[in-house]
Design a protein around this motif. Structure first.
Motif, PDB file in Angstrom:
ATOM      1  N   PRO A 177      54.579  41.598  44.736  1.00 49.17           N
ATOM      2  CA  PRO A 177      53.417  40.798  44.328  1.00 49.17           C
ATOM      3  C   PRO A 177      53.145  39.672  45.330  1.00 49.17           C
ATOM      4  O   PRO A 177      54.010  39.331  46.140  1.00 49.17           O
ATOM      5  CB  PRO A 177      53.849  40.233  42.973  1.00 49.17           C
ATOM      6  N   GLY A 178      51.941  39.132  45.268  1.00 50.64           N
ATOM      7  CA  GLY A 178      51.609  37.963  46.073  1.00 50.64           C
ATOM      8  C   GLY A 178      50.837  38.244  47.338  1.00 50.64           C
ATOM      9  O   GLY A 178      50.490  37.316  48.071  1.00 50.64           O
ATOM     10  N   HIS A 179      50.533  39.514  47.617  1.00 51.15           N
ATOM     11  CA  HIS A 179      49.802  39.866  48.836  1.00 51.15           C
ATOM     12  C   HIS A 179      48.343  40.231  48.557  1.00 51.15           C
ATOM     13  O   HIS A 179      47.581  40.509  49.486  1.00 51.15           O
ATOM     14  CB  HIS A 179      50.499  41.027  49.546  1.00 51.15           C
ATOM     15  N   GLU A 180      47.971  40.212  47.287  1.00 49.06           N
ATOM     16  CA  GLU A 180      46.601  40.563  46.918  1.00 49.06           C
ATOM     17  C   GLU A 180      45.628  39.503  47.438  1.00 49.06           C
ATOM     18  O   GLU A 180      45.891  38.298  47.392  1.00 49.06           O
ATOM     19  CB  GLU A 180      46.487  40.660  45.392  1.00 49.06           C
ATOM     20  N   GLY A 181      44.488  39.981  47.959  1.00 46.02           N
ATOM     21  CA  GLY A 181      43.466  39.076  48.456  1.00 46.02           C
ATOM     22  C   GLY A 181      43.817  38.396  49.763  1.00 46.02           C
ATOM     23  O   GLY A 181      43.175  37.420  50.159  1.00 46.02           O
ATOM     24  N   LYS A 182      44.805  38.923  50.483  1.00 41.05           N
ATOM     25  CA  LYS A 182      45.252  38.321  51.743  1.00 41.05           C
ATOM     26  C   LYS A 182      44.791  39.156  52.945  1.00 41.05           C
ATOM     27  O   LYS A 182      44.739  40.384  52.876  1.00 41.05           O
ATOM     28  CB  LYS A 182      46.774  38.203  51.783  1.00 41.05           C
ATOM     29  N   ILE A 183      44.462  38.456  54.033  1.00 39.82           N
ATOM     30  CA  ILE A 183      44.176  39.098  55.321  1.00 39.82           C
ATOM     31  C   ILE A 183      45.258  38.654  56.283  1.00 39.82           C
ATOM     32  O   ILE A 183      45.423  37.462  56.554  1.00 39.82           O
ATOM     33  CB  ILE A 183      42.792  38.697  55.868  1.00 39.82           C
ATOM     34  N   TYR A 184      46.019  39.611  56.786  1.00 41.26           N
ATOM     35  CA  TYR A 184      47.142  39.306  57.671  1.00 41.26           C
ATOM     36  C   TYR A 184      46.837  39.739  59.108  1.00 41.26           C
ATOM     37  O   TYR A 184      46.615  40.924  59.372  1.00 41.26           O
ATOM     38  CB  TYR A 184      48.400  40.024  57.196  1.00 41.26           C
ATOM     39  N   GLY A 206      35.974  46.603  42.729  1.00 37.61           N
ATOM     40  CA  GLY A 206      36.647  45.941  41.618  1.00 37.61           C
ATOM     41  C   GLY A 206      38.128  46.234  41.566  1.00 37.61           C
ATOM     42  O   GLY A 206      38.639  46.683  40.535  1.00 37.61           O
ATOM     43  N   MET A 207      38.833  46.019  42.667  1.00 38.05           N
ATOM     44  CA  MET A 207      40.280  46.252  42.701  1.00 38.05           C
ATOM     45  C   MET A 207      40.930  45.238  43.640  1.00 38.05           C
ATOM     46  O   MET A 207      40.257  44.562  44.409  1.00 38.05           O
ATOM     47  CB  MET A 207      40.581  47.678  43.174  1.00 38.05           C
ATOM     48  N   ALA A 255      39.084  56.912  40.875  1.00 38.20           N
ATOM     49  CA  ALA A 255      40.359  57.266  40.243  1.00 38.20           C
ATOM     50  C   ALA A 255      41.014  56.076  39.540  1.00 38.20           C
ATOM     51  O   ALA A 255      42.045  56.238  38.881  1.00 38.20           O
ATOM     52  CB  ALA A 255      41.315  57.832  41.291  1.00 38.20           C
ATOM     53  N   GLY A 256      40.450  54.884  39.697  1.00 39.59           N
ATOM     54  CA  GLY A 256      41.021  53.708  39.051  1.00 39.59           C
ATOM     55  C   GLY A 256      42.219  53.120  39.769  1.00 39.59           C
ATOM     56  O   GLY A 256      43.079  52.482  39.141  1.00 39.59           O
ATOM     57  N   VAL A 257      42.298  53.313  41.088  1.00 42.41           N
ATOM     58  CA  VAL A 257      43.382  52.716  41.879  1.00 42.41           C
ATOM     59  C   VAL A 257      43.327  51.197  41.741  1.00 42.41           C
ATOM     60  O   VAL A 257      42.259  50.590  41.787  1.00 42.41           O
ATOM     61  CB  VAL A 257      43.259  53.141  43.365  1.00 42.41           C
ATOM     62  N   ARG A 258      44.489  50.574  41.572  1.00 39.42           N
ATOM     63  CA  ARG A 258      44.533  49.125  41.335  1.00 39.42           C
ATOM     64  C   ARG A 258      44.538  48.296  42.622  1.00 39.42           C
ATOM     65  O   ARG A 258      44.024  47.184  42.646  1.00 39.42           O
ATOM     66  CB  ARG A 258      45.784  48.771  40.529  1.00 39.42           C
ATOM     67  N   HIS A 259      45.128  48.825  43.692  1.00 41.92           N
ATOM     68  CA  HIS A 259      45.346  48.006  44.894  1.00 41.92           C
ATOM     69  C   HIS A 259      45.277  48.880  46.136  1.00 41.92           C
ATOM     70  O   HIS A 259      45.925  49.924  46.198  1.00 41.92           O
ATOM     71  CB  HIS A 259      46.722  47.324  44.796  1.00 41.92           C
TER      72      HIS A 259
END
Length: 301
Positions: free
Chosen positions: A201-208, A145-146, A110-114
């Motif tokens: 913003p700023g939480h992309e690519g993070k593991i919490y 790829g998201m 569906a092209g979800v971004r995040h």
């Protein structure tokens, strides 16, 4: 098929108009239902995915409801139409890995971004099917790829105690802690972190790694005594005694095995506290006493 429910007051509608559409997968669960509530309160544009239409409408009043079954990928396509961000989790069932993989695939198509994914503190580290499945899906998500954010919470306060039988029958909290402390987290804090990850913003690519309050068995029993207004004694029991208590409490054998494995990792000192919740939410995590005060009635029924 997507059924629309009431979106609430006009002021909420106005806030929602300029916001991306967020899909919550697992919207009727402990964290998912709280996340839907908090997103609506924040004026976000929310769609809740659920298999049971009745539960979904009740849980997600004020938002859209998408009816779909994670075990049937063909039912997920329409739910993801127009979705920019998604929160994904599945129940701890034997095919959990595949259920979540189906959600990831539908999101990708569906092209979800995040995607914000609710994993587990021991994902990829602990040698149990549940933790291995979480670990596998973390890697699966990271290969897409998201953008992604992974949440790894510790034991939910809503799962404390895991079994209520001995508490009800003879005022005993029965858990094989081996003198260790249990690190708990309020599910509402998990949802609050998810809201931030989905809307800021700023939480992309993070593991919490998300933790709350660390309590000994005696301290948990003390909190239960206060909440139930009767004395509760902690018993650092054997696994056999604990298994009996869990089964009498109505937990399926598969879940009992996973709970006992959790205690094994706890006694091996493989859990630890992090400051992540405090840092992300700019406040102290919720306490077990607070959670019990608000939830004891529904939990002990």
């Amino acid at each position: 098929m997507i059924a629309a429910a009431s979106r609430g007051a006009a002021s909420v509608q106005e806030k929602q108009m300029g916001n991306p559409l967020i899909l919550v997968v697992g919207s009727t669960g402990t964290v998912g239902s709280e996340l839907v509530k908090q997103l609506i309160e924040a004026g976000q544009n929310v769609r809740a995915l659920a298999r049971d239409p009745g539960k979904a409408v009740k849980t997600a009043a004020g938002t859209d409801v998408a009816i779909g079954d994670l075990s049937r990928p063909e039912t997920l396509r329409e739910a993801f139409v127009g979705v920019e961000k998604a929160f994904v989790l599945a129940p701890p069932v034997p095919d959990m890995e595949q259920l979540e993989a189906n959600a990831f695939a539908a999101a990708e198509q569906a092209g979800v971004r995040h995607i914000v994914y609710l994993s587990n503190f021991g994902a990829g580290r602990f040698d149990d099917a549940l933790f291995r499945a979480h670990g596998a899906n973390e890697w699966r998500l990271r290969s897409l790829g998201m953008e992604w954010t992974i949440l790894r919470p510790t034991r939910f306060m809503s799962n404390t105690p895991f079994g209520w039988a001995s508490v009800r029958e003879n005022g005993r909290l029965v858990e094989p802690l081996g003198g260790r402390k249990t690190i708990l987290i309020d599910p509402r804090d998990i949802a609050a972190v998810a809201v931030k990850a989905l809307t800021e913003p700023g939480h992309e690519g993070k593991i919490y790694e998300l933790t709350g309050e660390a309590l000994s068995g005696a301290e948990m029993a003390e909190r239960l005594s206060e909440a139930l207004a009767r004395p509760i004694e902690f018993v650092d029991a054997s696994e056999d005694v604990t298994r009996s208590d869990l089964l009498r409490s109505g937990l399926p054998s598969m879940i009992v095995d996973k709970v006992l494995y959790y205690f094994e990792t706890l006694r091996a000192d493989r859990w630890y506290e992090t400051p992540t919740v405090r840092q992300l939410l700019d406040r102290s995590p919720g306490t077990y006493a607070e959670w019990l005060k608000e939830n004891t009635g529904s939990t002990t029924r």
